[in-house]
Motif scaffolding. Structure first.
Motif, PDB file in Angstrom:
ATOM      1  N   VAL A   3       0.838  -1.211   0.000  1.00 44.17           N
ATOM      2  CA  VAL A   3       0.000   0.000   0.000  1.00 44.17           C
ATOM      3  C   VAL A   3       0.865   1.250   0.000  1.00 44.17           C
ATOM      4  N   SER A   4       1.950   1.219   0.812  1.00 47.06           N
ATOM      5  CA  SER A   4       2.850   2.374   0.871  1.00 47.06           C
ATOM      6  C   SER A   4       3.499   2.644  -0.489  1.00 47.06           C
ATOM      7  N   LEU A   7       2.349   1.728  -3.402  1.00 43.98           N
ATOM      8  CA  LEU A   7       1.321   2.207  -4.332  1.00 43.98           C
ATOM      9  C   LEU A   7       1.017   3.684  -4.093  1.00 43.98           C
ATOM     10  N   ILE A   8       0.888   4.058  -2.804  1.00 43.38           N
ATOM     11  CA  ILE A   8       0.612   5.466  -2.483  1.00 43.38           C
ATOM     12  C   ILE A   8       1.772   6.347  -2.921  1.00 43.38           C
ATOM     13  N   ARG A   9       3.011   5.862  -2.663  1.00 42.20           N
ATOM     14  CA  ARG A   9       4.185   6.648  -3.057  1.00 42.20           C
ATOM     15  C   ARG A   9       4.265   6.795  -4.562  1.00 42.20           C
ATOM     16  N   SER A  10       4.028   5.675  -5.272  1.00 46.17           N
ATOM     17  CA  SER A  10       4.066   5.737  -6.733  1.00 46.17           C
ATOM     18  C   SER A  10       3.007   6.686  -7.257  1.00 46.17           C
ATOM     19  N   ARG A  11       1.813   6.598  -6.675  1.00 44.69           N
ATOM     20  CA  ARG A  11       0.733   7.486  -7.115  1.00 44.69           C
ATOM     21  C   ARG A  11       1.078   8.940  -6.817  1.00 44.69           C
ATOM     22  N   SER A  12       1.670   9.159  -5.619  1.00 43.21           N
ATOM     23  CA  SER A  12       2.051  10.526  -5.248  1.00 43.21           C
ATOM     24  C   SER A  12       3.127  11.075  -6.187  1.00 43.21           C
ATOM     25  N   LYS A  34       1.572  11.856  -9.443  1.00 41.77           N
ATOM     26  CA  LYS A  34       0.781  13.074  -9.320  1.00 41.77           C
ATOM     27  C   LYS A  34       1.683  14.298  -9.255  1.00 41.77           C
TER      28      LYS A  34
END
Length: 578
Positions: A408-409, A411-416, A419
Motif C-alpha cells: 500500500v505504501s 502504491l501510495i508513493r508511486s501514485r504521489s 501526481k
C-alpha cells in the motif's frame, strides 16, 4: 399389593459417526484404510459399537482415534473421539472425566461453527448434571443445546424438548414437563425417524397416568406410542406401551382390554427372550391382578426366571411381591417364610454389594488416577499445540500485514510521485506558456516603442533636415546658417539614434551586465533632474544569464517609465537581491 409404573423418562447420549457396519467389516476396513482421516472414522465407529457391551475395548479405540485425529489435525474426528470417550466415562459413572472430555468439544465446535457438535456436547454435559440432581444447571444447559440445534435438525430439536421436559418432571414442574413433551411430539411428527416421537408418547402417557391422574389422556398417548412402536418394529417399546395400557385399563375396571394388552406385553418379552423385561412385566401384571391365583402364578414365574438368570435384585423384588401376596390371602405361614427368605437375600446382597463397592472404589481410584494423568498430559499437549497454532497464526498475520502495508505504501508513493510529476509537468507547461506570452508581449511593446521613438523623434528631425536642405536649394537662407542648422540636426539625430539603441539594447548591458546597465540608465534619468533614481544591489557578484539580465533590465525599465509617467514621486529606489 405394589403397583409398578413403567415410566419411560430417559435421555440419549449423543455421538455421531460416519459408518454403519458390523464390527468385523469395520476392522477389515481399518486394516485396509490408506487415509488417516478414514482410519479415524473406522476407529470411532468401532468405539461406538463396543460402547454397547464392552466398555474397556470401546475406550481403547476411542483414545486411538483421538490420538490419530490430533496428529493429523482432523477436527471432526477429534470431536467424535472426545464425545465417545466422554460417553465411556459417563457410563462408568466418572462424572468429572466425562465432563472434561465433553467440554473439550466446545472450543473446537465454536471455531468450526459446528452447531450440531455444540448442541450434542451441551446435551451430554446437561445429562451429567441431571444424573447428579443438579437440575437448575442441567436445565440451562439443555436450553443452550436447544438454541444451538439447527432448525433443519427436527430430530435433535425434538430430543432437546424431550430432555427439557424430563428435567421439569424431576423438578416437579409437571405443567412445564407436559408443555415441552408436547413440543417434542409436535416437532417429531414432521420427521421421518419417529423414534424420539415414540419416547415422547410413552412419557406423556406416564405423566398423565401417574401425576395428572388423567386416564383418558394417558390411554391416548400410550396407544399412540403402541401403534408407532408396532409400525417401527420396536418390540421393547411396544411391550412397554402395552403393559402401561394394561395397567390403565385395569384401573378403569376394563379387565378384558387390560388382560389383552398384558398378555401381549408378556408375549413380546418372551419372543425377544428379554428375561429381565419379562420379569418386570410379570410383576406389573401381578400388581394389577392383586390376590388372584393368576397373580401368584406370575410372581412365581418371575421368581423362577430371576433365579435362573442370577439377577438377585429382581429375585428380591419377586420375593417381596410374593410375601405381600401371601399376606393379602392371609397365608401368614408362607408369608413369614417368604419374608424370611427376602431378608436373608437382602442381607446377602448388602454384604456382597459392600465388598463389591470397596473393590469398585479401589478400581475406580486407580482408574481415575490414570485417567487424570492421561487427561493432564493431553491437556498440556493440546495447550502447547494451541499455543503453537496461535503463534503461527499471529506471525503469518503479522507478515501479511507488513507486506500489505509495504504494498500500500509503495502504491501510495508511486501514485504521489506520478501526481507530483504531473503537477510539475503542468507547471512547466504553464510557465513556458507564460514565458512565451511575456516574450511576445515584450517584443510587441518594444516594437511599438521603437516605432513611436522613430516617428516622434527621429522622424521629426529628418523632416527638419529636409526643410533646411530645400531652403538651401531655393536660396531662401544663408548657406552657413543652413549648414550649421543641418549639422545641429544631424548631431541631434545621432543622439536620438543613440538613445533609441540604448533603449533597445544598452551596450553596457551586453558588455558589463545588468547592474552597470541599470546604473547607466539611472544616470540618464538623474540628468533630467526631475527625480532621483537610486540602484542598490546585494549578493550579485557574478554575471547572470543573458535571458535573466535582459529580462530584469526590461522589467526594471518598464517599472521606472511607469513611475515617471503616472506618479509624482521625487525619488525611486531599485533594489536587486540574489
Amino acid at each position: 399389593m405394589i403397583k409398578r409404573h413403567c415410566l419411560y423418562l430417559s435421555f440419549f447420549l449423543f455421538s455421531v459417526c460416519g459408518f454403519s457396519q458390523s464390527i468385523d467389516s469395520l476392522k477389515i476396513g481399518l486394516s485396509k484404510a490408506q487415509n488417516d482421516s478414514i482410519r479415524v472414522s473406522y476407529l470411532t465407529e468401532l468405539a461406538q459399537k463396543y460402547l454397547s457391551y464392552q466398555l474397556d475395548t470401546a475406550v481403547l479405540y476411542g483414545r486411538w482415534g483421538l490420538k490419530l485425529a490430533q496428529e493429523i489435525n482432523y477436527q471432526r474426528g477429534i470431536i467424535h473421539a472426545l464425545n465417545l470417550i466422554g460417553n465411556y466415562h459417563q457410563r462408568t459413572a466418572n462424572f468429572d472425566s466425562a465432563r472434561w472430555y465433553y467440554q473439550q468439544i466446545l472450543p473446537i465446535g465454536e471455531r468450526r461453527a459446528d452447531s450440531i457438535a455444540l448442541a450434542n456436547a451441551y446435551n451430554n454435559i446437561a445429562i451429567l448434571y441431571n444424573n447428579k440432581a443438579v437440575y437448575d444447571t442441567a436445565l440451562n444447559l439443555f436450553i443452550k443445546a436447544l438454541n444451538y440445534e439447527p432448525k433443519s435438525n427436527l430430530k435433535g430439536i425434538a430430543q432437546s424438548y424431550l430432555n427439557i421436559g424430563v428435567v421439569h418432571y424431576y423438578m416437579g414442574n409437571v405443567d412445564m414437563c407436559i408443555e415441552y413433551m408436547r413440543k417434542s411430539v409436535k416437532t417429531q411428527e414432521k420427521e421421518e425417524d419417529k423414534r424420539v416421537l415414540l419416547k415422547g408418547y410413552i412419557n406423556l402417557g406416564a405423566i398423565f397416568e401417574s401425576i395428572k391422574h388423567n386416564p383418558d389422556s394417558a390411554i391416548f398417548y400410550y396407544q399412540s406410542g403402541y401403534d408407532l412402536a408396532r409400525s417401527l418394529l420396536e418390540k421393547k417399546d411396544e411391550s412397554i406401551a402395552a403393559g402401561n395400557l394394561a395397567r390403565v385399563y385395569f384401573n378403569r375396571d376394563e379387565e378384558r382390554k387390560a388382560k389383552k394388552f398384558l398378555d401381549e406385553s408378556i408375549a413380546i418379552r418372551k419372543e425377544m427372550n428379554d428375561k429381565e423385561g419379562l420379569i418386570s412385566v410379570l410383576l406389573t401384571g401381578a400388581g394389577m391382578l392383586g390376590d388372584s391365583p393368576e397373580a401368584k402364578q406370575m410372581i412365581l414365574e418371575a421368581l423362577q426366571i430371576s433365579k435362573e438368570i442370577g439377577v438377585r435384585l429382581l429375585q428380591k423384588e419377586a420375593l417381596n411381591y410374593l410375601a405381600n401376596y401371601y399376606v393379602a390371602n392371609q397365608d401368614f405361614k408362607n408369608a413369614f417364610e417368604t419374608n424370611k427368605e427376602f431378608h436373608a437375600l437382602s442381607d446377602s446382597i448388602f454384604s456382597k454389594e459392600k465388598n463389591q463397592s470397596i473393590l469398585e472404589l479401589q478400581t475406580k481410584y486407580e482408574t481415575e488416577k490414570k485417567e487424570q494423568q492421561i487427561a493432564l498430559q493431553q491437556a498440556e499437549i493440546s495447550e502447547q499445540q494451541a499455543e503453537n497454532q496461535r503463534n503461527t497464526i499471529f506471525i503469518v498475520a503479522l507478515i501479511t500485514l507488513v507486506v500489505f502495508l509495504v504494498i500500500v505504501s509503495l502504491l501510495i508513493r508511486s501514485r504521489s510521485q506520478k501526481k507530483q510529476a504531473l503537477l510539475i509537468q503542468e507547471a512547466q507547461i504553464k510557465l513556458r506558456e507564460t514565458q512565451i506570452e511575456a516574450a511576445l508581449n515584450s517584443q510587441e511593446s518594444e516594437r511599438k516603442r521603437f516605432a513611436r521613438d522613430l516617428h516622434d523623434g527621429f522622424g521629426q528631425m529628418i523632416s527638419v533636415l529636409n526643410l533646411n536642405l530645400k531652403s538651401l536649394e531655393k536660396g531662401e537662407t544663408d548657406r552657413n546658417e543652413a549648414f550649421a542648422n543641418s549639422a545641429q540636426v544631424l548631431d541631434d539625430m545621432y543622439k536620438e539614434l543613440k538613445g533609441i539603441c540604448f533603449n533597445l539594447m544598452p551596450e553596457t548591458l551586453i558588455k558589463s551586465g545588468v547592474i552597470d546597465a541599470l546604473k547607466e540608465f539611472a544616470q540618464r534619468v538623474n540628468q533630467t533632474r526631475k527625480l532621483m533614481l537610486e540602484i542598490d544591489t546585494f549578493g550579485i557578484d557574478e554575471r547572470l544569464t543573458d535571458l535573466q539580465e535582459i529580462s530584469i533590465y526590461r522589467i526594471s525599465q518598464e517599472w521606472i517609465n511607469n513611475v515617471l509617467k503616472y506618479s509624482d514621486a521625487n525619488k525611486i529606489t531599485l533594489s536587486l537581491t540574489k
